[in-house]
Design an enzyme around this catalytic site. Structure first.
Site, PDB file in Angstrom:
ATOM      1  CB  CYS A   1      -1.025   0.013   1.369  1.00 43.75           C
ATOM      2  SG  CYS A   1      -2.064  -1.293   1.152  1.00 43.75           S
TER       3      CYS A   1
ATOM      4  NE  ARG B   1       5.537   2.125  -0.734  1.00 40.56           N
ATOM      5  CZ  ARG B   1       6.605   2.302   0.182  1.00 40.56           C
ATOM      6  NH1 ARG B   1       7.992   2.515  -0.236  1.00 40.56           N
ATOM      7  NH2 ARG B   1       6.208   2.180   0.970  1.00 40.56           N
TER       8      ARG B   1
ATOM      9  CE  LYS C   1      11.597  -2.379  -5.251  1.00 43.04           C
ATOM     10  NZ  LYS C   1      12.927  -3.362  -5.428  1.00 43.04           N
TER      11      LYS C   1
ATOM     12  CE  LYS D   1      15.904 -10.771  -8.751  1.00 37.07           C
ATOM     13  NZ  LYS D   1      15.672  -9.928  -7.960  1.00 37.07           N
TER      14      LYS D   1
ATOM     15  CD1 TRP E   1      -0.093  -5.804  -3.613  1.00 38.51           C
ATOM     16  CD2 TRP E   1      -0.121  -6.236  -1.330  1.00 38.51           C
ATOM     17  NE1 TRP E   1       0.413  -6.589  -4.085  1.00 38.51           N
ATOM     18  CE2 TRP E   1       0.213  -7.123  -1.959  1.00 38.51           C
ATOM     19  CE3 TRP E   1      -0.882  -6.743  -0.026  1.00 38.51           C
ATOM     20  CZ2 TRP E   1       0.692  -8.581  -2.313  1.00 38.51           C
ATOM     21  CZ3 TRP E   1       0.394  -8.143   0.255  1.00 38.51           C
ATOM     22  CH2 TRP E   1       0.378  -8.710  -0.659  1.00 38.51           C
TER      23      TRP E   1
ATOM     24  CG  HIS F   1      21.620 -36.201  -2.415  1.00 37.60           C
ATOM     25  ND1 HIS F   1      21.869 -37.482  -1.699  1.00 37.60           N
ATOM     26  CD2 HIS F   1      22.956 -35.357  -2.685  1.00 37.60           C
ATOM     27  CE1 HIS F   1      23.314 -37.605  -1.398  1.00 37.60           C
ATOM     28  NE2 HIS F   1      23.969 -35.908  -2.252  1.00 37.60           N
TER      29      HIS F   1
ATOM     30  CG  ASN G   1       0.006   2.019   3.457  1.00 39.15           C
ATOM     31  OD1 ASN G   1      -0.866   1.887   3.140  1.00 39.15           O
ATOM     32  ND2 ASN G   1       0.829   2.611   3.524  1.00 39.15           N
ATOM     33  N   GLY G   2      -0.615  -1.401   6.572  1.00 35.56           N
ATOM     34  CA  GLY G   2      -1.104  -1.786   7.534  1.00 35.56           C
ATOM     35  C   GLY G   2      -2.280  -2.458   8.148  1.00 35.56           C
TER      36      GLY G   2
ATOM     37  CD  GLU H   1      18.117 -12.835  -6.872  1.00 37.26           C
ATOM     38  OE1 GLU H   1      18.079 -13.172  -5.901  1.00 37.26           O
ATOM     39  OE2 GLU H   1      18.027 -11.310  -7.155  1.00 37.26           O
TER      40      GLU H   1
ATOM     41  CD  GLU I   1      11.790 -11.300  -8.454  1.00 31.24           C
ATOM     42  OE1 GLU I   1      10.665 -11.111  -7.856  1.00 31.24           O
ATOM     43  OE2 GLU I   1      13.019 -11.213  -8.064  1.00 31.24           O
TER      44      GLU I   1
HETATM   45  C1  F6R Z   1      13.241 -10.405  -5.365  1.00 29.14           C
HETATM   46  C2  F6R Z   1      13.260  -9.497  -4.642  1.00 29.14           C
HETATM   47  C3  F6R Z   1      12.330  -9.425  -2.335  1.00 29.14           C
HETATM   48  C4  F6R Z   1      13.322  -8.726  -1.867  1.00 29.14           C
HETATM   49  C5  F6R Z   1      12.886  -8.965  -0.622  1.00 29.14           C
HETATM   50  C6  F6R Z   1      13.856  -8.088   0.429  1.00 29.14           C
HETATM   51  O1  F6R Z   1      13.401  -9.705  -6.373  1.00 29.14           O
HETATM   52  O2  F6R Z   1      13.242  -7.947  -4.836  1.00 29.14           O
HETATM   53  O3  F6R Z   1      12.915  -9.930  -2.736  1.00 29.14           O
HETATM   54  O4  F6R Z   1      14.411  -8.909  -2.286  1.00 29.14           O
HETATM   55  O5  F6R Z   1      11.462  -8.478  -0.184  1.00 29.14           O
HETATM   56  O6  F6R Z   1      13.752  -6.810   0.035  1.00 29.14           O
HETATM   57  P1  F6R Z   1      14.477  -5.580   0.626  1.00 29.14           P
HETATM   58  O7  F6R Z   1      15.066  -5.877   0.162  1.00 29.14           O
HETATM   59  O8  F6R Z   1      13.463  -3.981   0.799  1.00 29.14           O
HETATM   60  O9  F6R Z   1      14.580  -6.433   2.741  1.00 29.14           O
END
Ligand code: F6R
Length: 579
Positions: free
Chosen positions: A2, A28, A574, A461, A70, A480, A96-97, A457, A464
């Protein structure tokens, strides 16, 4: 997650400021939006589900508040979108929350009409009720806010003032020449002001022709301390790029060089790590893989054991923390609740907290005893790229600094910046590869040692951005169980750096090839086990940096091919500020 944006101004363009503020924070993640403007004697609200329109004709007003939602309590409907009104339509709120006790609070409200399923609407009716006995909006909001359980930020207005209260959820106030603004993201305020007030928890403030700040528990006034930031708003705009993700990937060589400008901060932190009785790295998602990489780097470079945990699990295993431990919390946003919570608990134990974050003034930044900024600049694409690269570089340099070999670390980070530039030049090659594998349902990524966190990682990537099921494995785990997943044509990316893992991971490549996999080798040299070879020059331990850039670009190209907006993956936000 949000987003909030509110304005009170002597001019009449508050609604359009709110609209463009919401557009700035839409990265976000949200599923509905709304704007309330005070016109005449009451609030007029426009709201809808889905994304904000490109243009919106709004009325003129001096006061307006808006929200991108959201969904948590109640589905994605117009009625559930914020802002919400009280019964008289003279009070409005964005929030928010999560109000954990909203059902109990709602039961106490008699004679109110609810039009949504949200916890937020309960708050505004509680305030409406309180207005009958309290002398002012400020007092009514304060009393109500104290009764809310959970981590919440609220922005409430009666058309004359905006009252803001927060605990846990981030909010920043800006002072412009025409009035005051409030937002959940400081970057959204930059077109109007660089004078920012990062709000502490348990504060409440009132904005009208002036600004007054108080503690929410006792309503004791205090002097706000505004900071003047020198951030450049254009750094958080698209410029000529089609997507933020692409722009941010292109910025990575410069980000690495920015990190190299901050070696003093890294040296100072290395001294603290050396003295600590136990160092713990925590982060979520992408940041957690940077932390896991730290375990390997500290072992290989500094010959030192550090611990790692994903943020949301740390509370279950942190009983061993003491006042001599060191907790390095890694977070781009500095707001991730699954990092903030364990940090809060560690603070109770007087553990020293280090914030490795991209966001000056964020909750994590403010909580930490030692602060190290990632130097990545604003990151807007949901999938983290440049902030992750900055995490890798900072942690790598820290391990070299602990080993007393910082200059050597800096040299290989500079080399990796050059190699990232070469990888970026090979986008057409990666595009062809993406076309070749874009119909896959599953994809696997193998690495050993330093490349194991890179495999994790890379998988995240790709998942998502393309919605292809991608999984990273340690090469040694194949036999395994994971080998059962390989069938004819399954794409398998194999990271083969010029290090001790080379022979063993090449053996893994041969194993999956024998089961029909389409083997994509990312390496400094070609090998007969590869069906497809992507060359990345050897830069020593920093090879992990250009390696991951390959996966970022592949994810980006896959998203385009599969007609997905890489900047806004479905269901993701985000900044994850609620549990
Ligand atoms: C994936 C991604 C998320 C963030 C995670 C933590 O590409 O961006 O997995 O890394 O939500 O976010 P931060 O770094 O803001 O704590």
């Amino acid at each position: 997650m949000c987003g909030i944006f509110g304005v009170i101004t002597t001019k009449s363009d508050a609604p359009s400021q709110v609209f463009s503020g919401l557009s700035d924070i839409e990265y976000r993640g949200y599923d509905s939006w709304g704007i309330a403007s005070f016109i005449g004697n009451s609030f007029q609200v426009v709201k809808n589900i889905g994304f904000l329109p490109k243009k919106l004709t709004l009325p003129k007003a001096n006061l307006s508040i808006g929200h991108t939602r959201w969904a948590t309590h109640g589905g994605v409907t117009v009625a559930n979108a914020h802002p919400h009104l009280d019964c008289t339509k003279k009070l409005t709120i964005v929030h928010n929350g999560i109000v954990e006790n909203y059902q109990d609070l709602q039961k106490k409200l008699k004679g109110h009409t609810f039009v949504s399923e949200t916890d937020t609407e309960v708050i505004i009716h509680l305030i409406e009720e309180r207005m009958k006995t309290e002398k002012s909006l400020l007092r009514a909001v304060a009393v109500t806010f104290r009764s809310l359980k959970g981590l919440n930020a609220i922005v409430v207005s009666d058309g004359k003032s905006i009252v803001v209260a927060k605990k846990g959820s981030p909010l920043v106030v800006g002072k412009s020449k025409d009035g005051f603004l409030v937002a959940s993201d400081p970057n959204a305020l930059l077109p109007y002001t660089k004078e920012l007030l990062f709000l502490e928890d348990e504060t409440i403030l009132e904005m009208n022709e002036g600004l007054s700040t108080y503690g929410v528990l006792d309503l004791k006034p205090f002097k706000p301390s505004f900071q003047t930031v020198d951030w450049d708003y254009s750094a958080s705009t698209l410029k000529n790029y089609p997507h933020f993700m692409l722009k941010e990937m292109y910025e990575q060589p410069q980000v690495l060089r920015n990190v190299l400008q901050n070696l003093d901060g890294i040296k100072d932190l290395a001294k603290v790590v050396k003295k600590a009785y136990g160092t713990y790295l925590i982060g979520c998602g992408t940041a957690s893989y940077a932390c896991l990489l730290g375990v390997y780097l500290f072992s290989a470079i500094a010959k030192k054991h550090v611990n790692y945990s994903i943020g949301s699990e740390f509370d279950y295993i942190e009983d061993y923390l003491t006042d001599k431990s060191l907790l390095i919390a890694v977070s781009q946003s500095g707001e991730t609740i699954d990092v903030i919570e364990p940090v809060t608990h560690a603070k109770v134990k007087k553990t020293t907290i280090v914030a490795l974050t991209n966001t000056l003034g964020s909750t994590l930044y403010r909580m930490a005893d030692i602060k190290l900024l990632l130097q990545a600049g604003p990151e807007k694409a949901v999938a983290s790229t440049k902030a992750y690269i900055a995490m890798q570089a900072n942690i790598l340099l820290l391990s070299f600094a602990v080993a007393g070999r910082l200059e050597e670390g800096a040299r290989i980070v500079e080399k990796s910046a050059k190699e990232v530039e070469s990888v970026l030049k090979k986008i057409p090659q990666i595009k062809k590869l993406a076309n070749r594998i874009s119909a896959a349902d599953h994809m696997y990524i193998l690495g050993r040692g330093l490349s194991f966190p890179i495999a994790l990682e890379s998988a995240l990537k790709i998942k998502e951005t393309s919605y292809i099921h991608a999984e990273g494995f340690a090469g040694g785990e194949l036999k395994h169980g994971a080998l059962a997943l390989i069938t004819t044509g399954t794409p398998v990316i194999v990271y083969v750096p010029n290090d001790e893992t080379k022979e063993a991971v090449l053996a893994n490549a041969t194993e999956v090839k024998a089961r029909g996999a389409f083997v994509i080798g990312v390496s400094f040299q070609n090998n007969s086990a590869f069906d497809y070879f992507f060359e990345v020059k050897d830069t020593g331990a920093s090879s992990v940096i250009p390696h991951v850039v390959f996966a970022q670009l592949l994810g980006y190209q896959l998203s385009l091919k599969r007609k997905i907006n890489p900047d806004k993956p479905r269901n993701l936000a985000k900044s994850v500020v609620v549990k």
